[in-house]
Each structure stands twice: as structure tokens, then as C-alpha cells.
Design an enzyme around this catalytic site. Structure first.
Site, short mmCIF file in Angstrom:
data_model
loop_
_atom_site.label_atom_id
_atom_site.label_comp_id
_atom_site.label_asym_id
_atom_site.label_seq_id
_atom_site.Cartn_x
_atom_site.Cartn_y
_atom_site.Cartn_z
N GLY A 294 115.38 85.48 89.43
CA GLY A 294 116.44 85.53 90.52
C GLY A 294 116.47 83.80 90.89
N GLY A 295 115.81 83.09 89.97
CA GLY A 295 115.46 81.46 91.21
C GLY A 295 115.09 81.91 92.21
NE ARG B 28 106.65 76.47 87.18
CZ ARG B 28 107.97 76.56 86.59
NH1 ARG B 28 108.24 78.59 86.29
NH2 ARG B 28 108.71 76.78 87.75
CG ASN C 257 115.05 76.79 85.50
OD1 ASN C 257 114.90 77.63 86.35
ND2 ASN C 257 115.24 75.53 85.08
CG ASP D 108 112.48 76.03 87.91
OD1 ASP D 108 113.43 75.69 88.83
OD2 ASP D 108 111.62 76.67 88.26
CB THR E 18 111.14 81.92 83.75
OG1 THR E 18 112.26 81.65 84.26
CG2 THR E 18 110.12 80.93 84.70
CB SER F 59 107.60 79.19 89.68
OG SER F 59 108.24 79.94 89.74
CB THR G 224 112.83 84.48 86.27
OG1 THR G 224 113.22 83.40 86.00
CG2 THR G 224 111.80 85.20 86.22
N1 GLY Z 1 112.46 79.73 86.94
C1 GLY Z 1 112.73 79.94 87.45
C2 GLY Z 1 111.66 79.55 88.55
O1 GLY Z 1 110.14 79.84 88.29
O2 GLY Z 1 111.48 80.29 89.41
#
Ligand code: GLY
Length: 573
Positions: free
Chosen positions: A476-477, A114, A403, A425, A401, A454, A383
Site C-alpha cells: 500500500g505505499g 531492497r 512497486n 520510490d 514489492t 521504502s 506490494t
Molecule cells: N514500493 C513500495 C514501498 O517500498 O514502499
């Protein structure tokens, strides 16, 4: 008992509606799906191995490596770099991600690459003078966290890879030298044309006379070829300490961003202990914090496991209890979860079956429980996920991702890759509604060196005998969590085939806003009305929910499914 009876009655009420005589082949299992839902998957089978990703050319790169004798991690590295070239809206050397990996021998590991906030990042850096959130966490140079993907890919390869590093980047270099743009990717660039046109290097990289390259055009990316060649020759050194690091820092200085040489030099991918869940005799591995994916999915599944059987798919009773489970899990997600190196989280309690029983007991079988004022999560959807099984039986579930679509919009001048806007995020304005009207928690507040929370949930499912059954994930967030969970429920509870489980319509609830989202045509009008009568605020999504890339074991080998919601690719052999 009364609760179960009420669920069964509501469920039978809708389940007994006469079947429609026309339309696409029915979805398997006990599904009640309106004729308005016409999506069907095109499954691909392979006897030995399978790759599924969001772009057919990236999938081919993975298969090429597997056929050369590479393993799942070798192929994952090849797919990851190929996606940087062919899927620039989400792929990814300027971003970060997670891998959940299972060896054929059963060892499961989780790798966290990340992004991290630059050291100079501060709690209120995205607020204006009036204390209100600005768009600087979404667009432009301040929006970027320190990218993790190159470090992550290299770390995974160092531990598990078997083919030479350079051979894994070769397919991406070839694609960057020139590949034909298809209509899906041309459309993706067109829809973010304005964002890309704002930044000179992005305009040069992605637009031809200020337009997206048309379908069928050959796209050559000379800057990216050079960057990939440097990474191929020198590994992460050149990205975090050398020539590419210099270019990233120069780009930051050009646009007022915060990432420094020290931030890049200090970046590390981290091995984490995967979240291990049990559900109706199956074992599921998923990503721990800094992702909320595994914990939130675990809470949802633990709540649902307490029902002997779930109502039939698509019925009001089914949507009701799944929604109520999602709501409760997201309340905890939004309150408790963040970067494990910065916040203490009660993970054991959140994932215990007894805690799930307490939450389940609070679900009224006939009425929605309004979400009390709570922190809630924002949503960005660009993502990408890929799933791989090699011919030895190793599996890699990888979600990465930038984002938002095309990340921050900023291309590193001369280097040909986009930087993420992952800073969004974070809870950029803890305790206050953000620009989507959402309020987020202090556990996920901005701090230098911290990883933003995330929702990514790369997952691996084992059958009751402990054998590999499924590899699954999605972009998909926050809908990542609910989409992956629903595919698993569709297979394990609704007895759908994997292709049907992926194609079936999905719902989403994330506590706040207190709305149950459904895909257009995915619920019948009668079901929507029944749910509204139970107190649910039903909201038809503008787009679809998730883009699953999944693989499942079959009697003859493997079936791979690229979500029919997008133009991905599955390929096996
Ligand atoms: N940027 C989307 C996630 O990490 O959930």
C-alpha cells in the site's frame, strides 16, 4: 488534562449515537462504525502453524513446506517464489523486499533485500530539459533497480532454512507449469493490460490475443519454469552472474536501461538491526531503513502512547489524534529518512519517548495543524505481504514489492519475469512537486548503488510477557505504515479481535498532500463533518487502504486473517 477532556467530550458526542438495528455483525471492542461499512474478515484457525498471503495457491505452497517439517523461513521462501508465479503484479524475483524474523527462542533479525539503483544512476536522471519529472521512473527499462529478491531469499535460507533449497522452489515450478487463473488475478491483469501490451515480452507472457487470461483458464509460463529451474539448480549465482544475469542485461540494452553485469554481480542482501518499539507494555519489531516503516510507525505509536486511553474507534476525536500523530511522523519520515549506507539519520531522537512528548504537546485537541511546506512521499500500491508462524513458534513477516502494479511493465525476454519500477520510490525531483503534486527530500535523492526509501513495515508484536502475539504487514505505499499501525491500535487499544481489527475501516494521512483519506463508507457523514469543522481536509479514497495479512495467537493456537479487501488466503493446521 483539558486536552483529554476535550477529546472525551467529542468522542462521547458521536459514541452516543443509537446503534443501527440491521447490518453485519458489529465489530468487537469500542468501535463506532457506520452501517455503510460491511466488510468482515473470514478468519482461519490452526492449532500449530499458519500461513497468510495474498494468493491461496501461494499460501498452500507455504503450508506444504511446513507440513514437510520446514520452518517459517523455508515456508517464506516457498511462498515468495510461488507469488512470483501466481501474483505477477507484485511477486517478485524482479523486485525486492524485507523480512522481519523471530525465532521461537526470541532472536529477532531483519533482512533487507531492497533493490539498489544501478551504478550509472544520477540525481537528475528522471528530469526533462525543463527540470520537470518524467514518467521514466515509473514505466520502462530505466525505472528498474537491481532486483534483490533472489539474493534475499537465499540469504534468509542460508541462515535459517532447514529443508533443501530446491524443495522450496518446487511448488513454484509446479505452478508455473500450469495453474488455473482466478477472477481476482484475471481482473488485475486486465486493469494493467495497456501497460503490459507496450512491451513485447510482457504481451507474450501475460496476454492472450491482447486480453487477460479469463478466470478458469490454465496459465502455463514455460520461460518462468526455465528461470525457476535454473535458480533451483544454481541458487543466486545464475541470477546475478550467469545466464539470467545475461538475459537481464540484454533486456536493459534492448530498452535503454542501466543495469549492468557489474551491478548484478555487486548486489548483496543486508542484515539490519530491527527497529524495536515499546507500546503500552508490548514490544513491536519492524523494519529499519532502507524502509521508513518501523521508524514512522514508532513515532506514531510513541505520540499516541502518551494519551492514557484513546477515544473510541471511529469517533472524530479518535480520527483527529491519530491523523495528527500520522502527520507529524510523516513530516520526519519525508525529511530525514533514506538508505542508511548513504545518509545519517537521527533515529535515536526520532524514536525517543521524549521527542514524541514534544510532538504530542503540539497537537491541538480541537483543530487540525496544517502541514507546513515539506518534502512528502509518493505512493505506489502493488506490494504484497505474507505472514507465517511455524509449529516450533518461529515467525516470519515478509513484505516484497515490484512497486507499481506489474512493476515497470517490462518482462525480461525469454526469462518470464517482470522487472520492478522501484526507481520511482526515490525522490526523483528533490525540492519539486512530482507528478502527483508531491515534493520529496534530498535524503532520498537518486544515486548510483543507493537503496530507494521504502514504506514497507513487516512487523512482529509481542505481548507484555514477551511471547509472540501477532505477525502483521501489508502492501500500500505510504498507507502500509498507517494500515499496520491501525491494526495494532485496533487490537491493543480498541480491544478488537484480529479479524475485526483487519476488517475495520482505515484512515491515512502522510503530511502532504494535507488530506485525511478515508475508505468509502468507513466514516459516518457526521464524523466527516465534525472533522471538517476541526480543519481536516477529508478525502474519500478511490480504492481501499492496504491488504493486511496477519496472524495472532489465540487460546487454541493461531488465527490467520487475509484482508477482506482482496482475494488472499489463510491456511493453518
Ligand atoms: N514500493 C513500495 C514501498 O517500498 O514502499
Amino acid at each position: 488534562m483539558r486536552k483529554i477532556l476535550a477529546l472525551v467530550i467529542v468522542s462521547l458526542f458521536v459514541a452516543c449515537a443509537p446503534p443501527k438495528p440491521t447490518g453485519p455483525a458489529p465489530i468487537s471492542g469500542r468501535a463506532v462504525i457506520p452501517a455503510t461499512w460491511t466488510l468482515r474478515s473470514r478468519p482461519v484457525t490452526g492449532r500449530h502453524a499458519m500461513v497468510v498471503s495474498a494468493h491461496p495457491l501461494a499460501t498452500q505452497a507455504g503450508v506444504e513446506i511446513l507440513k514437510k517439517g520446514g520452518n517459517a523461513i523455508d515456508a517464506a521462501v516457498a511462498v515468495g517464489f510461488a507469488l512470483e508465479v501466481v501474483l505477477p503484479d507484485a511477486g517478485n524475483i524482479g523486485g525486492g523486499g524485507f523480512i522481519v524474523h523471530r525465532t521461537a527462542g526470541g532472536e529477532v533479525t531483519a533482512l533487507d533485500y531492497r533493490e539498489t539503483a544501478p551504478a550509472a544512476a544520477t540525481h537528475n536522471m528522471f528530469l526533462d530539459a525543463g527540470g520537470n519529472p518524467t514518467d521514466k521512473s515509473e514505466i520502462g527499462h530505466l525505472a528498474s533497480g537491481v532486483p534483490g529478491s533472489v539474493a534475499g531469499m537465499y540469504e534468509a535460507w542460508k541462515k535459517y532454512g532447514s529443508l533443501p533449497w530446491a524443495s522450496l522452489i518446487a511448488p513454484a515450478i509446479r505452478l508455473a507449469q500450469g495453474h488455473v487463473v482466478d477472477s481476482a488475478r484475471s481482473r488485475d491483469i486486465r486493469s494493467d493490460r495497456e501497460l503490459l501490451a507496450r512491451f513485447p515480452a510482457s504481451r507474450v507472457q501475460f496476454l492472450v490475443s491482447d486480453s487477460a487470461p479469463p478466470p478458469g483458464a490454465t496459465w502455463r509460463q514455460p520461460d518462468l519454469v526455465r528461470t525457476l529451474q535454473l535458480i533451483s539448480d544454481s541458487g543466486p549465482e545464475v541470477f546475478y552472474k550467469g545466464q539470467i544475469a545475461d538475459m537481464i542485461v540484454a533486456e536493459m540494452q534492448r530498452g535503454g536501461g542501466l543495469i549492468t553485469k557489474d551491478d548484478l554481480r555487486r548486489y548483496r542482501a543486508k542484515w539490519r538491526t530491527p527497529i524495536k518499539l515499546t507500546y503500552r507494555g508490548h514490544t513491536i519489531y519492524s523494519m529499519p531503513p532502507a524502509s521508513s516503516g518501523g521508524v514512522t510507525m514508532g513515532e506514531i505509536l510513541n505520540i499516541l502512547e502518551g494519551y492514557d486511553t484513546l477515544p473510541a474507534f471511529g469517533t472524530p476525536a479518535y480520527v483527529h489524534i491519530v491523523t495528527e500523530a500520522m502527520r507529524r511522523a510523516f513530516i520526519d519520515r519525508n525529511r530525514w529518512l533514506g538508505d542508511p549506507d548513504f545518509v545519517d539519520m537521527p533515529l535515536e531522537r526520532l524514536l525517543s519517548k521524549s521527542y514524541a512528548a514534544t510532538l504530542r504537546a503540539q497537537i491541538d485537541p480541537t483543530h487540525a495543524t496544517p502541514t507546513p511546506p515539506q518534502p512528502a512521499a509518493g505512493e505506489a500500491t502493488h506490494t504484497t505481504h505474507y505472514s507465517i508462524v511455524d509449529s516450533m513458534g518461529n515467525a516470519a513477516s515478509v513484505t516484497t514489492t515490484l512497486n507499481g502494479g506489474f512493476g515497470s511493465g517490462v518482462t525480461v525476454t525469454g526469462a518470464g519475469f517482470l522487472l520492478n519500477n522501484e526507481m520511482d520510490d526515490f525522490a526523483t525531483a528533490p525540492g519539486k512537486p512530482n507528478m502527483y503534486g508531491l515534493v520529496q527530500g534530498e535524503a532520498n535523492a537518486v544515486a548510483g548503488g543507493k537503496r530507494m526509501l521504502s514504506a514497507m513495515a513487516p512487523s512482529i508484536v509481542l505481548d507484555s510477557a514477551g511471547n509472540l502475539q501477532m505477525v502483521v504487514g501489508t502492501p500500500g505505499g505510504p498507507t502500509i505504515i498507517t494500515s499496520v499501525t491501525q491494526v495494532i491500535l485496533n487490537v491493543l487499544d480498541q480491544h478488537m479481535s484480529l479479524p475485526d481489527a483487519v476488517a475495520a475501516p482505515r484512515i491515512h494521512h502522510q503530511a502532504l498532500p494535507d488530506q485525511t483519506y478515508y475508505e468509502r463508507g468507513g466514516l459516518s457523514d457526521a464524523t466527516v463533518r465534525a472533522l471538517e469543522a476541526m480543519g481536516h481536509k477529508m478525502e474519500q479514497r478511490r480504492g481501499t487502504s492496504g491488504i493486511i495479512a496477519a496472524i495472532a495467537k489465540t487460546a487454541g493456537g493461531w488465527v490467520g486473517v487475509a484482508d477482506p479487501r482482496y482475494a488472499g488466503g489463510a491456511l493453518g493446521f
